[in-house]
Write a protein that holds these residues in place. Structure first.
Motif, PDB file in Angstrom:
ATOM      1  N   ARG A   1     -12.443  11.148   5.735  1.00 31.02           N
ATOM      2  CA  ARG A   1     -11.085  11.651   5.964  1.00 31.02           C
ATOM      3  C   ARG A   1     -10.272  11.597   4.682  1.00 31.02           C
ATOM      4  O   ARG A   1      -9.507  12.511   4.377  1.00 31.02           O
ATOM      5  CB  ARG A   1     -10.434  10.811   7.069  1.00 31.02           C
ATOM      6  N   ARG A   2     -10.422  10.529   3.915  1.00 31.66           N
ATOM      7  CA  ARG A   2      -9.687  10.421   2.656  1.00 31.66           C
ATOM      8  C   ARG A   2     -10.142  11.488   1.671  1.00 31.66           C
ATOM      9  O   ARG A   2      -9.330  12.066   0.935  1.00 31.66           O
ATOM     10  CB  ARG A   2      -9.878   9.016   2.052  1.00 31.66           C
TER      11      ARG A   2
ATOM     12  N   SER B   1      -0.214   3.586  10.969  1.00 33.05           N
ATOM     13  CA  SER B   1      -1.260   4.396  11.577  1.00 33.05           C
ATOM     14  C   SER B   1      -1.798   5.433  10.605  1.00 33.05           C
ATOM     15  O   SER B   1      -3.000   5.683  10.531  1.00 33.05           O
ATOM     16  CB  SER B   1      -0.705   5.083  12.834  1.00 33.05           C
TER      17      SER B   1
ATOM     18  N   GLU C   1      -1.642  12.819  12.379  1.00 32.73           N
ATOM     19  CA  GLU C   1      -0.920  11.701  11.767  1.00 32.73           C
ATOM     20  C   GLU C   1       0.245  12.167  10.899  1.00 32.73           C
ATOM     21  O   GLU C   1       0.989  11.359  10.344  1.00 32.73           O
ATOM     22  CB  GLU C   1      -1.868  10.857  10.903  1.00 32.73           C
TER      23      GLU C   1
ATOM     24  N   VAL D   1      -1.776   5.239   7.269  1.00 33.30           N
ATOM     25  CA  VAL D   1      -2.570   4.550   6.259  1.00 33.30           C
ATOM     26  C   VAL D   1      -3.948   4.213   6.804  1.00 33.30           C
ATOM     27  O   VAL D   1      -4.964   4.368   6.125  1.00 33.30           O
ATOM     28  CB  VAL D   1      -1.841   3.272   5.780  1.00 33.30           C
ATOM     29  N   ALA D   2      -3.990   3.768   8.060  1.00 30.26           N
ATOM     30  CA  ALA D   2      -5.277   3.445   8.686  1.00 30.26           C
ATOM     31  C   ALA D   2      -6.166   4.683   8.776  1.00 30.26           C
ATOM     32  O   ALA D   2      -7.389   4.603   8.601  1.00 30.26           O
ATOM     33  CB  ALA D   2      -5.047   2.847  10.073  1.00 30.26           C
TER      34      ALA D   2
ATOM     35  N   VAL E   1       0.869  -1.164   0.000  1.00 22.40           N
ATOM     36  CA  VAL E   1       0.000   0.000   0.000  1.00 22.40           C
ATOM     37  C   VAL E   1       0.902   1.207   0.000  1.00 22.40           C
ATOM     38  O   VAL E   1       1.711   1.377   0.912  1.00 22.40           O
ATOM     39  CB  VAL E   1      -0.899   0.031   1.256  1.00 22.40           C
TER      40      VAL E   1
ATOM     41  N   HIS F   1     -11.850  15.731  11.274  1.00 22.80           N
ATOM     42  CA  HIS F   1     -11.045  14.888  10.397  1.00 22.80           C
ATOM     43  C   HIS F   1      -9.762  15.587   9.940  1.00 22.80           C
ATOM     44  O   HIS F   1      -8.715  14.944   9.791  1.00 22.80           O
ATOM     45  CB  HIS F   1     -11.875  14.455   9.193  1.00 22.80           C
TER      46      HIS F   1
ATOM     47  N   LEU G   1      -6.329   7.096   6.686  1.00 19.39           N
ATOM     48  CA  LEU G   1      -6.875   7.376   5.366  1.00 19.39           C
ATOM     49  C   LEU G   1      -7.928   6.363   4.927  1.00 19.39           C
ATOM     50  O   LEU G   1      -8.567   6.544   3.896  1.00 19.39           O
ATOM     51  CB  LEU G   1      -5.747   7.416   4.330  1.00 19.39           C
ATOM     52  N   ASP G   2      -8.103   5.306   5.703  1.00 20.87           N
ATOM     53  CA  ASP G   2      -9.093   4.292   5.356  1.00 20.87           C
ATOM     54  C   ASP G   2     -10.516   4.783   5.604  1.00 20.87           C
ATOM     55  O   ASP G   2     -11.468   4.249   5.038  1.00 20.87           O
ATOM     56  CB  ASP G   2      -8.837   3.017   6.171  1.00 20.87           C
ATOM     57  N   GLU G   3     -10.658   5.830   6.429  1.00 17.17           N
ATOM     58  CA  GLU G   3     -11.985   6.398   6.699  1.00 17.17           C
ATOM     59  C   GLU G   3     -12.397   7.244   5.495  1.00 17.17           C
ATOM     60  O   GLU G   3     -11.669   8.154   5.091  1.00 17.17           O
ATOM     61  CB  GLU G   3     -11.925   7.248   7.973  1.00 17.17           C
ATOM     62  N   PRO G   4     -13.550   6.983   4.862  1.00 15.17           N
ATOM     63  CA  PRO G   4     -13.893   7.631   3.587  1.00 15.17           C
ATOM     64  C   PRO G   4     -13.920   9.152   3.638  1.00 15.17           C
ATOM     65  O   PRO G   4     -13.396   9.820   2.739  1.00 15.17           O
ATOM     66  CB  PRO G   4     -15.278   7.057   3.260  1.00 15.17           C
TER      67      PRO G   4
END
Length: 232
Positions: free
Chosen positions: A32-33, A22, A72, A24-25, A3, A65, A27-30
């Motif tokens: 937030r991305r 952490s 991060e 990358v995790a 990734v 967010h 950014l997994d929240e839609p």
């Protein structure tokens, strides 16, 4: 599995790999991305109100967010007066966000291709300048880097190897390295990369005070080409 998110390329080689996981995790929240992508596309810093309006979010949601992304290290916070005025009566500076210079790369198992690329590039450049054989320069540079890593280590060799992705474990009296951080390169350019790795680990041992271990080339399937053996 790989990734990767490439932001602005800077050197974060001393950062713990867990920080990248952490990020990358996060950014997994839609939502937030979407906010990260929106800020990254802008030519200048973005305020909370502007981001919320652009994405149809409540200001409080956008602020939450954006602050998480900043925590991060994915976004940087700057403060500017949007009115363009200064001095008394100009108002408080607004809290704005812009893409940070942090580079993220997460691979499982862990790989360190950037480190190998840096050593190889240094070896080629110095060889061109001095006429010394590239491989000799590469071995010297790898030894120097290993020594620098060893100088910064406050625990022991197994902790350092674990932190840099080698997955060390005891096999009888030897320390076997279950993962090669340079796996693909070592498979395609075995002699060059394994020699570099050997000298890197010898440099580590030279400054860690680990006189009881020596690094040797002992390739075997499913392991790094180098093993640490007790000194006879």
């Amino acid at each position: 599995m790989t990734v990767g998110f490439t932001l602005v390329c800077v050197d974060h080689s001393n950062e713990a790999p867990g920080g990248d996981v952490s990020a990358v995790a996060a950014l997994d929240e839609p939502t937030r991305r979407r906010l990260y992508d929106h800020v990254a596309r802008q030519s200048g810093p973005v305020g909370r109100d502007d981001a919320a309006q652009a994405l149809g979010l409540a200001r409080q949601t956008a602020a939450f967010h954006l602050d998480r992304l900043a925590a991060e290290g994915l976004l940087e916070v700057v403060y500017e007066r949007r009115s363009g005025r200064s001095g008394p009566g100009a108002g408080r500076p607004a809290k704005l966000y812009r893409r940070s210079g942090k580079q993220i790369s997460v691979t499982l198992p862990e790989r360190r291709y950037e480190l190998a690329g840096r050593l190889l590039a240094q070896a080629v450049e110095e060889s061109d300048a001095t006429g010394e054989a590239v491989r000799e320069v590469l071995h010297r540079k790898a030894t120097e880097l290993g020594a620098q890593l060893g100088e910064r280590e406050t625990a022991g060799v197994t902790d350092l190897l674990e932190r840099h992705g080698f997955e060390p474990r005891l096999d009888g009296e030897a320390i076997v390295l279950g993962n090669c951080p340079f796996h693909v390169l070592a498979r395609e350019h075995t002699e060059t990369v394994c020699g570099m790795n050997l000298h890197l680990l010898r440099g580590v041992l030279s400054t860690l005070g680990e006189e009881g271990w020596e690094a040797r080339l002992m390739p075997s399937p499913g392991h790094c080409c180098v093993r640490l053996l007790p000194v006879a």
